[in-house]
Design an enzyme around this catalytic site. Structure first.
Site, short mmCIF file in Angstrom:
data_model
loop_
_atom_site.label_atom_id
_atom_site.label_comp_id
_atom_site.label_asym_id
_atom_site.label_seq_id
_atom_site.Cartn_x
_atom_site.Cartn_y
_atom_site.Cartn_z
N THR A 188 0.87 -1.18 0.00
CA THR A 188 0.00 0.00 0.00
C THR A 188 0.90 1.23 0.00
O THR A 188 2.13 1.12 0.14
CB THR A 188 -0.89 0.05 1.27
OG1 THR A 188 -0.06 0.35 2.40
CG2 THR A 188 -1.63 -1.25 1.50
N ASP A 189 0.31 2.40 -0.13
CA ASP A 189 1.11 3.62 -0.11
C ASP A 189 1.81 3.79 1.24
O ASP A 189 2.94 4.26 1.31
CB ASP A 189 0.22 4.85 -0.38
CG ASP A 189 -0.22 4.87 -1.84
OD1 ASP A 189 0.42 4.19 -2.67
OD2 ASP A 189 -1.23 5.54 -2.14
N CYS A 190 1.11 3.38 2.32
CA CYS A 190 1.73 3.54 3.64
C CYS A 190 2.61 2.35 4.02
O CYS A 190 3.52 2.48 4.83
CB CYS A 190 0.67 3.80 4.70
SG CYS A 190 -0.76 2.71 4.57
N TYR A 191 2.32 1.18 3.42
CA TYR A 191 3.12 -0.03 3.70
C TYR A 191 3.56 -0.62 2.35
O TYR A 191 2.94 -1.56 1.85
CB TYR A 191 2.28 -1.07 4.46
CG TYR A 191 1.87 -0.64 5.86
CD1 TYR A 191 2.81 -0.55 6.87
CD2 TYR A 191 0.53 -0.38 6.17
CE1 TYR A 191 2.44 -0.19 8.15
CE2 TYR A 191 0.15 -0.02 7.45
CZ TYR A 191 1.11 0.08 8.44
OH TYR A 191 0.75 0.43 9.71
N PRO A 192 4.61 -0.08 1.74
CA PRO A 192 4.94 -0.47 0.35
C PRO A 192 5.56 -1.86 0.20
O PRO A 192 5.50 -2.44 -0.87
CB PRO A 192 5.93 0.61 -0.08
CG PRO A 192 6.50 1.16 1.18
CD PRO A 192 5.46 1.01 2.24
#
Lengths: 500, 128
Positions: A129-133
């Site tokens: 994800t954008d926060c957990y790439p």
């Protein structure tokens, strides 16, 4: 009427004047002094148990990686932990099996390895994800690297447990151990006289917040356990403890042949003697605790109850069942239960452990319901072939071959003159006879020990019987042993394909 | 004395056990027997003084004999002394003493291996 408050008992623990005994020792004290005298004399009774508690696991927090990951799936030494919570939290369950080692290693072994300080391989995957790439993570950790390792056991320390035996004619492997055929042995679990919950069967002192001995350290009861069934003396409790403080003396991994892995958990509850009613309850003996003897040879939720036995009988080494002496085995360790009750006693005597007043007592009116099933279980009669071609046992080999060929069947149930089943003949039996140039009657080449099914057997039982006996078809018979159908592994495969 | 009799494929269909017993008149107590089309394996017990005689008879007919002098071993670190092994042992090797410690009379062991599968902690070892 003797009434003692928790505060009063704790002040005695603090000043060293507390009188604490184990539940085993309390039996004679109540006999000698009576319940009232014993409740004046004794402040705390300690209990203990050490047995397989499948419903156990540990919450782990790994801390964040760089770049960070929201773990979608995670494996620890190839055992999958549940990650359907926040990014780097996971729950490892005791019975989850290794994807590479199967039953030889499971969540329970991983938990024991963590307690022993061993290094554990971590493999995690994510969708990113954008926060957990990050999408993949591989590392190795030990218990000291984790932020938290909190043992959380949804259902532990059954008040008592059913005793198991096996009325079938073959050996079976269960979570109650190996059960020999024809009632060859009985297995049981539970500490009887030392059973934590049986020493307070009305739950007058046990509830949410009760401080206990758990895995060699202090833990807590956090409420009733799942399947808590107090009406039938099958109460359970939910527990919490810090794995980082636990000892591998009291948390041990196990493997039950043919069943899977489980965790032996050592726990003990102190029973504060707040009045004579509680004192009387702690005087319970093995002879006072009765449990059901169930036939695990019947693979059903409603296993037949063969009788009732006391823990005194079970612990004597044999039980008498209809004149037959059956040897018994405990699946839990009484020696360890004693050790736990003794250690908890020592902690209290030395002022290292204080008893608690629960925030809320355990419920005493809940029942354990069976599963509601909206999808009716399919039975053999729902998918069996009813137009079954049979052959007489005195027919010739040639007739059997012709019947198989004309009807395109691989299996031909063989019947006696009165229509009852005599055996089964297969295309392979025919081939074998041809290869050996040994042309006999059907009864000479058939398999006599035929595996059969009943029309009302659930499909899952029929599938297991096919698998267990290594056969691909079973004639279906009625209660007069007449053939009324046939079920094949092909029928079950087609059903499974439709279900998917 | 416990010993293992291995019978190879070429003689597996011969009645060599029966012939050896008839010839020597030595009684064998057979505790385990596994046969398939290719091989036979039997675990048997005989009085020590008769071992030589039956061994010679069996080996002269092509069998291989191995003395089993390692009875069941208990790993005391792994064992939690639950007693699961007690009820499945056909010859009562295991029992509890007064303090609920597990006792083992290894001399009685017929090396059937049933207890190995029963032990939840893999604490029992048989080196066949």
């Amino acid at each position: 009427m003797v009434e003692k408050s928790i505060k009063e008992i704790n002040s005695r623990i603090e000043d060293g004047s507390v009188n604490v005994v184990t539940a085993e020792e309390m039996v004679d004290i109540v006999v000698d002094l009576g319940a009232e005298g014993a409740s004046r004399e004794v402040d705390v009774v300690t209990t203990g148990t050490f047995g397989a508690m499948c419903s156990s696991g540990v919450w782990l927090n790994f801390g964040h990686s760089e770049p960070p990951i929201k773990m979608n799936k995670v494996w620890l030494n190839n055992v999958e932990a549940y990650t359907g919570v926040a990014a780097v939290d996971a729950f490892i369950g005791a019975t989850q099996l290794s994807e590479t080692e199967g039953m030889a290693y499971g969540g329970a072994h991983l938990i024991e390895d963590l307690i022993r300080g061993k290094s554990v391989d971590v493999h995690a995957t994510a969708y990113g994800t954008d926060c957990y790439p990050r999408k993949v993570l591989d590392t190795s950790i030990n218990i000291y690297d984790l932020n938290q390792a909190i043992m959380m056991n949804p259902r532990n320390a059954y008040q008592k447990y059913n005793a198991a035996t096996n009325g079938s004619n073959h050996k079976i492997y269960t979570y109650m151990g190996t059960l020999l055929p024809n009632l060859g042995n009985v297995t049981y679990s539970g500490a009887g006289v030392l059973s934590p919950m049986h020493n307070d069967p009305n739950y007058e002192t046990i509830g949410m917040g009760t401080r206990i001995f758990l895995g060699g350290t202090q833990g807590y009861v956090i409420g009733e356990g799942t399947q808590h069934s107090p009406q039938s003396n099958f109460g359970t409790i939910m527990l919490r403890g810090n794995l980082k403080e636990m000892s591998s003396d009291y948390i041990r991994a196990s493997t039950f042949e043919g069943y899977g892995t489980s965790l032996y958990v050592g726990m003990g509850i102190p029973i504060p003697i707040i009045n004579e009613k509680v004192a009387l309850a702690t005087a319970i003996t093995d002879a006072d605790i009765t449990t059901n003897l169930l036939d695990y040879g019947v693979p059903s939720r409603d296993r037949p109850k063969l009788g009732e036995v006391t823990y005194e009988e079970l612990r004597s080494g044999t039980i008498d069942f209809n004149g037959k002496e059956i040897p018994t085995s405990s699946m839990s360790s009484f020696k360890m239960a004693r050790k736990i009750a003794g250690e908890l006693k020592q902690w209290i005597k030395e002022g290292d452990f204080f008893v608690t007043e629960p925030v809320e007592l355990l419920p005493s009116d809940t029942v354990c319901k069976p599963m509601k099933q909206t999808d009716r279980s399919l039975l053999v009669q729902d998918i069996m072939a009813t137009e079954v071609i049979t052959i007489d046992q005195d027919a010739t080999f040639h007739k059997a071959a012709k019947t198989i060929m004309e009807n395109d069947y691989d299996h031909l149930p063989v019947i006696k003159e009165d229509g009852t089943i005599a055996g089964i003949v297969t295309a392979w039996d025919i081939s074998k006879a041809v290869a050996e140039e040994d042309y006999k009657l059907v009864k000479d080449i058939m398999t006599k020990k035929v595996i059969t099914a009943n029309a009302t057997d659930p499909i899952d039982i029929a599938a297991r019987n096919l698998d267990f006996n290594g056969v691909s078809a079973m004639p279906v018979i009625d209660n007069k042993r007449k053939v009324i159908g046939i079920i094949t592994s092909g029928d079950i495969s087609k059903l499974m394909a439709r279900r998917q | 004395m416990m010993f293992k009799i291995n019978i190879s494929a070429d003689i597996v269909s011969e009645p060599i056990i029966a012939d050896s017993i008839l010839e020597t008149k030595v009684s064998l107590n057979i505790s385990q027997a596994h046969f398939d089309a290719n091989h036979g394996e039997i675990i048997a017990e005989v009085e020590n003084s008769h071992f030589r005689k039956i061994k010679d008879a069996l080996t002269s007919k092509g069998a291989e004999i191995t003395i089993l002098d390692n009875p069941i071993i208990r790993d005391e670190e792994e064992c939690v002394e639950c007693g699961a092994c007690i009820s499945v042992c056909p010859v009562k090797v295991f029992s509890f003493d007064k303090e609920w410690s597990l006792q083992m009379d290894a001399d009685k062991c017929i090396q059937c291996g049933t207890c190995l599968k029963m032990c939840p902690h893999n604490a029992l070892i048989l080196e066949l």
